[in-house]
Write a protein that holds these residues in place. Sequence first.
Motif, short mmCIF file in Angstrom:
data_model
loop_
_atom_site.label_atom_id
_atom_site.label_comp_id
_atom_site.label_asym_id
_atom_site.label_seq_id
_atom_site.Cartn_x
_atom_site.Cartn_y
_atom_site.Cartn_z
N ILE A 47 42.37 51.57 -23.03
CA ILE A 47 43.85 51.68 -22.75
C ILE A 47 43.74 53.02 -23.81
O ILE A 47 43.23 53.51 -24.50
CB ILE A 47 45.21 51.49 -24.36
CG1 ILE A 47 44.96 50.06 -23.70
CG2 ILE A 47 46.37 51.50 -23.80
CD1 ILE A 47 45.69 48.52 -24.38
N SER A 49 46.53 56.46 -24.54
CA SER A 49 47.97 56.72 -24.87
C SER A 49 47.77 58.11 -25.76
O SER A 49 47.74 58.49 -26.35
CB SER A 49 48.61 55.52 -25.27
OG SER A 49 49.77 55.85 -25.39
N GLU A 50 49.18 58.70 -25.16
CA GLU A 50 49.40 60.31 -25.59
C GLU A 50 51.16 60.00 -25.72
O GLU A 50 51.15 59.85 -24.55
CB GLU A 50 48.65 61.47 -25.20
CG GLU A 50 48.70 62.71 -25.76
CD GLU A 50 48.11 63.20 -25.21
OE1 GLU A 50 48.56 64.82 -25.68
OE2 GLU A 50 46.91 63.45 -24.39
N THR A 55 50.30 56.92 -20.60
CA THR A 55 49.51 56.09 -20.88
C THR A 55 49.04 55.22 -19.79
O THR A 55 49.47 55.57 -18.49
CB THR A 55 50.29 54.68 -21.70
OG1 THR A 55 51.14 54.84 -22.60
CG2 THR A 55 49.38 53.15 -22.35
N THR A 56 47.19 55.12 -19.66
CA THR A 56 46.78 54.71 -18.90
C THR A 56 45.96 53.18 -19.59
O THR A 56 45.01 53.81 -20.37
CB THR A 56 45.28 56.21 -17.99
OG1 THR A 56 46.52 56.69 -18.30
CG2 THR A 56 44.71 55.50 -17.41
#
Length: 67
Positions: A47, A49-50, A55-56
């Motif tokens: 994961i 996420s920023e 989120t990827t």
Amino acid sequence: MDDCCRPAGDDEDTERGRLADADDGGTGLGLASAATAIAGLGGTLDIDSEVGVGTTITITLQLSAAE
């Protein structure tokens, strides 16, 4: 949810979607369950996420040839 479909001991506070919609961001149990299932299959869950960007989530599983 109809009473015929409700698990024993279930109540309105734990109805599907209700906790995930809470202001605190949910329980995180879905992610833990997914991670456990993926690990059980020999896979990985990554994961990235920023805040403000997104989120990827990458799930990697090994595939074997059909017999």
